[in-house]
Design an enzyme around this catalytic site. Structure first.
Site, PDB file in Angstrom:
ATOM      1  N   GLY A 120       0.827  -1.215   0.000  1.00 48.94           N
ATOM      2  CA  GLY A 120       0.000   0.000   0.000  1.00 48.94           C
ATOM      3  C   GLY A 120       0.846   1.243   0.000  1.00 48.94           C
ATOM      4  N   GLU A 159       5.487  -3.283   1.067  1.00 47.99           N
ATOM      5  CA  GLU A 159       5.606  -3.067  -0.378  1.00 47.99           C
ATOM      6  C   GLU A 159       4.876  -1.767  -0.678  1.00 47.99           C
ATOM      7  OE1 GLU A 159       6.736  -5.230  -3.050  1.00 47.99           O
ATOM      8  OE2 GLU A 159       7.860  -6.383  -1.556  1.00 47.99           O
ATOM      9  N   CYS A 217       1.995   0.243  -8.812  1.00 46.07           N
ATOM     10  CA  CYS A 217       3.093   0.787  -8.005  1.00 46.07           C
ATOM     11  C   CYS A 217       4.399   0.905  -8.785  1.00 46.07           C
ATOM     12  CB  CYS A 217       3.299  -0.055  -6.764  1.00 46.07           C
ATOM     13  SG  CYS A 217       3.420  -1.809  -7.126  1.00 46.07           S
TER      14      CYS A 217
END
Lengths: 530, 489
Positions: free
Chosen positions: A242, A264, A299
């Protein structure tokens, strides 16, 4: 929201009518759920059902998992491989349902759903099944002369009961991939999928409940309250995917129990584009990586581009050309591009676009439609460094282009900012490649492509600095959820009297030689020299 | 606490408060370290080698000063000082110097064919500016071991030694300043009392605010399971090694020292006799005057240990020793048999020369006994029973597990040293130290030559089938679909 596993605890054979009833309420509601209405509805329709996942429920949950773990069930190779096989079967059987949920949550095109989520998770499962025996084997370790005779090995063992908190943008992949690691390593695991992808959350609760061993693997659905309650429990590891703000909360909660974490996170993944490239391929890869990957909501997606002032116009033309080629003249209505995940996220992206500091700098796109949660692929040229767009991770279809005098300045620009999860460079210039790899610190680096490193299971996937800590994928997932126990076997033959008091100078000489590891030194000391 | 890129903490009563950490120079120091790191100086292998050699020179030139400092702070005999804090560090330094080039090299990794043509490698890089907080019981060793890892990995470092070993702390401050690169390595002294197990939480909570990864090397009660052997020689050596593993390292004030023993009731008398015999052999009739055993570090710990013994049922379980001298902070090697399991001596980490022996009906019962308690940093088992050995390996969890001896796992460079559960997380020693302070960066290099057109939108069924085939390595299928001769992967 619902706690499917709570039902599992109370009604071991499951599928009670009230369970189905609750699930149907969940599926009827749309992506933009009003949680409090749902809870009230549930409470009034079935007063025996638990409406809220509270501390008591969490205590029950972890108690059950801990006793399953302590009984040793999850440690056997048979159990681990049977769970992984079931998971694979689940992915095969329920492909359509998964695609539907991804479409419901994110309007993800079927191709993206398949390639970026389903295929990847299947591959991850298959790798784990294939390599599990190897991973579980103890590894021999070399011993020092000073401990001769002895033999040593490193034995992997599960940590115990672990918590996986997942994200909304790749809700299948980011939930199940860490769970694969946890299971392969022999742990009991609780998965908390993101409530911002509710269709997938409820599908995971249903499917994992059906296909996997409920006494060891549970799904807890919910939002902030449920997550906070979970974080109060004592876990043997917490795996969080997140953002940095919530990561700090997770780590602070973990600190109370001295629980190790894997975080992460994200960051602004830069793409440095030189002029010495194959423009057509570069441009395709950037457009595909940015807008063809959950529409920028990834991401490791390219966040912004850095290129020279001189080359910018050429690059921009090519990007625009490929945007039309991939998504047509009217990208807002293209079926090949995802929509924005949810309302709050849409509002945040709109704010970035409405920022005064970038007014007049939008050179392509910029259209938004709140009702369908769509934002057109947008390019912004020379957004100022203090603009919102350049100070936070974008996570959307807006692409700022930063221009510099010479390409090497781009490296300095990147290094003056927090370390990103990924950094990309497009160039044929060998020196530039070497300088980039040696001086840019990021979770992962790709030269002449984007996002590829995710698919390589022999590479650890994780961040550094603000982009996170720890890594996973392939064996790294197994390692992330294991403790590597050092085991040393000694015999009774070598018992150096030098070890024991009373201490003498002779003993000291021998000890020095033993620690030095020099056989010659030992012989000399034994004979009274040196 | 300021922003560090990594924190490693050795604790048993390490003492930190925010106020004391923020001394006048800290902000300035940090700024300088960050600038030094950003200049790239610490990344050069020549710089790293120079620092490691500098550490070697400290240990060679100043061996006597180190022994004196350890004698002063902990009453350590200079052989113990050499063995545990100088010799081990020299060994680790040589190991790092021998292997540094190899550790620093990028490692090629295997790529799946679907990623062809590309090359992939793992490039280790330093994290940046790191903080090492060390402990008082092995004040030189536990400061320098992590420092070796941090420097080998190319970081700038702040070392905060324990103020409970003040002579050693000033020694480190002075020698690191004189022998190493001051612009990249600094020692900060000072601190004030906080208390043991809370410190790990305080440090990790502070680190959480900056998302700083941490390694916590903590403690716990390290049990020794003692089975009986068929030969008396082995029984004797076992007893000797237990005496050594309990009292021989800083008088029991060692995180991997034997905390308590588990043995079968029927073997108890022999074991106690052997232990008594070896204690006398190692420490003589007047252990206080023998200088072969360390003292207790300070009055606070002395009182703590005294109060462990003062509990009524515990006092009556003492079968040997029990003499204390507050003046010289001396506690005699002491043996207890079956103190109550809920007494403080059996629920807290002892960290002193008191050895409880708990008796069981069957030696296999030790497994459940251990499992019911927090995971220790080390577990020891003296047994020739292979089945028991296997069961201990697979059914218990600990940082490390050692058969038929104690402590020695500390000197094996190829074994990771660290805890699990309550005994901490993260690990170091040997290459693990280097890795602990590094980020392993994944790097993929691609070319422009091959670019699969079916990677890109607009999405069609055919593209989906091609991708499915490609991901399954079904190359024939790939070709047939592309040629339009097959429609489904």
């Amino acid at each position: 929201m619902l706690v499917h596993d709570n039902f599992h605890t109370r009604y071991p054979t499951n599928h009670s009518s009230s369970h189905r009833h609750h699930r149907s309420i969940c599926l009827q509601t749309h992506a933009s759920i009003n949680r409090s209405i749902l809870t009230t509805t549930m409470a009034s329709e079935d007063s025996t059902a638990p409406a809220v996942f509270d501390t008591d429920a969490a205590n029950c949950l972890t108690k059950e998992l801990r006793s399953t773990f302590l009984a040793g069930k999850t440690k056997s190779y048979e159990w681990r491989s049977s769970q992984l096989k079931s998971l694979l079967k689940m992915l095969d059987d329920c492909e359509k349902q998964i695609c539907d949920a991804l479409f419901s949550d994110l309007a993800k095109p079927e191709m993206e759903a398949y390639i970026h989520e389903i295929a990847m998770i299947k591959s991850s499962c298959k790798v784990a099944l294939k390599k599990l025996k190897d991973w579980m084997k103890p590894e021999k370790a070399k011993t020092n002369l000073g401990t001769f005779p002895s033999s040593a090995e490193i034995v992997p063992e599960p940590l115990g009961v672990v918590l996986v908190i997942s994200a909304w943008n790749y809700p299948l992949l980011l939930s199940v991939d860490p769970v694969i690691g946890a299971i392969a390593a022999g742990n009991a695991v609780v998965l908390k999928p993101s409530e911002l992808a509710p269709a997938m959350s409820s599908l995971l609760a249903k499917l994992l409940g059906k296909y996997l061993d409920n006494s060891a693997i549970k799904v807890v659905e919910g939002a902030v309250n449920e997550t906070s309650v979970l974080l109060e429990q004592k876990w043997d590891k917490i795996f969080y995917t997140g953002n940095g703000r919530v990561a700090r909360i997770v780590m602070a909660a973990a600190a109370k129990n001295l629980t190790p974490v894997v975080l992460e996170l994200g960051g602004k993944s830069p793409v440095l584009v030189d002029s010495n490239i194959d423009l057509a391929v570069t441009s395709r890869r950037i457009v595909g990586g940015k807008w063809g990957t959950n529409n920028g909501q990834a991401c490791v997606g390219p966040d912004y581009i850095i290129t020279t002032k001189q080359y910018a116009p050429v690059l921009i033309d090519s990007l625009k050309h490929n945007l039309v080629k991939f998504f047509g003249e009217d990208p807002m209505n293209s079926p090949d591009i995802s929509r924005i995940g949810h309302d709050r996220h849409f509002a945040r992206l709109k704010k970035l676009l409405d920022d005064d500091k970038i007014s007049g700098k939008i050179i392509h796109g910029g259209q938004t439609d709140k009702s369908s949660l769509k934002i057109a692929p947008t390019i912004v040229l020379d957004a100022p460094e203090d603009s919102l767009m350049m100070s936070e991770e974008i996570f959307g279809p807006l692409l700022p282009i930063v221009t510099v005098e010479k390409i090497e300045d781009g490296i300095e620009f990147i290094n003056s900012r927090p370390k990103p999860l990924a950094a990309y460079l497009f160039t044929n210039n060998k020196q530039l490649k070497e300088a980039f790899v040696s001086s840019v610190s990021a979770g992962g680096v790709v030269i002449n492509d984007v996002t590829l490193h995710l698919m390589v299971d022999t590479l650890p996937f994780g961040g550094v600095g603000e982009s996170g800590m720890g890594a996973y994928h392939g064996k790294f997932s197994f390692d992330a959820f294991s403790h590597k126990k050092a085991v040393l076997y000694r015999s009774f033959y070598g018992d150096a009297p030098a070890r024991y008091p009373p201490y003498t100078p002779g003993k000291l000489r021998l000890l020095k030689a033993l620690l030095d590891g020099s056989l010659f030194g030992i012989i000399r000391a034994l004979f009274g020299f040196s | 606490m300021n922003i560090y890129t990594k924190t490693i903490l050795h604790i048993y009563e390490s003492k930190i408060t925010k106020k004391n950490m923020m001394n006048d120079h800290l902000e300035v120091d940090l700024k300088e370290l960050r600038e030094t790191f950003n200049s790239g100086k610490t990344k050069e292998s020549s710089w790293r080698i120079k620092q490691l050699r500098g550490l070697l020179r400290i240990l060679e030139d100043r061996e006597d000063d180190i022994s004196m400092a350890l004698k002063q702070d902990l009453g350590k005999h200079h052989v113990e000082a050499y063995r545990d804090e100088i010799g081990t560090v020299v060994k680790s330094l040589n190991n790092a110097l021998d292997n540094l080039k190899h550790w620093m090299a990028a490692k090629k990794t295997r790529l799946p064919i679907a990623a062809f043509p590309s090359s992939a490698s793992l490039v280790p890089e330093p994290l940046g500016v790191v903080l090492i907080i060390s402990s008082w019981n092995f004040p030189i060793g536990l400061s320098l071991e992590p420092l070796i890892g941090a420097l080998a990995a190319g970081n700038a470092v702040i070392l905060k030694p324990s103020e409970l070993a003040p002579t050693c702390s000033s020694f480190l401050a002075e020698t690191i300043r004189d022998y190493l690169d001051n612009s990249a390595i600094k020692v900060i002294e000072g601190g004030s009392d906080l208390g043991s197990t809370r410190v790990g939480r305080v440090v990790m909570s502070a680190a959480a605010q900056h998302l700083t990864p941490v390694t916590l090397e903590l403690g716990g009660k390290c049990p020794a399971v003692v089975d009986s052997f068929s030969s008396s020689r082995e029984n004797n050596i076992t007893a000797k090694r237990i005496v050594w593993g309990k009292y021989g390292l800083c008088a029991g004030q060692a995180c991997i020292g034997i905390d308590y023993v588990l043995t079968e009731k029927k073997y108890l008398p022999n074991l106690v006799e052997s232990l008594k015999r070896y204690i006398k052999q190692c420490y003589g009739d007047d252990p206080n005057g023998s200088h072969s055993i360390s003292k207790i570090v300070n009055k606070k710990h002395f009182s703590r240990l005294k109060s462990l013994l003062d509990e009524p049922m515990v006092k009556s379980s003492v079968v040997y020793g029990g003499v204390l001298d507050e003046e010289s902070l001396f506690i005699e090697p002491t043996i207890l048999v079956d103190p109550p399991l809920d007494s403080a001596i059996m629920t807290e980490e002892i960290f002193g020369p008191l050895l409880p022996i708990i008796t069981l009906e069957n030696i296999e019962d030790s497994i459940n006994f251990i499992k019911a308690r927090p995971n220790p940093l080390a577990l020891y088992a003296f047994t020739e029973n292979e089945n028991l050995q296997k069961r201990l390996v697979s059914e218990t969890s600990s940082g490390s597990l050692m058969f038929n001896d104690a402590i020695l796992q500390y000197v094996v460079d190829a074994l990771p040293f660290g805890g699990v559960g309550g005994s901490g997380f993260g690990r170091y020693h040997g290459k693990f130290s280097f890795d602990n302070f590094s980020h392993e960066k994944a790097v993929i290099m691609r070319g422009f030559l091959v670019d699969f057109w079916f990677r890109y939108p607009p999405w069609t069924t055919q593209k989906l089938q091609l991708l499915k085939a490609g991901l399954r390595y079904d190359y024939l299928g790939l070709v047939l679909i592309a040629l339009g001769l097959k429609s489904k992967a």
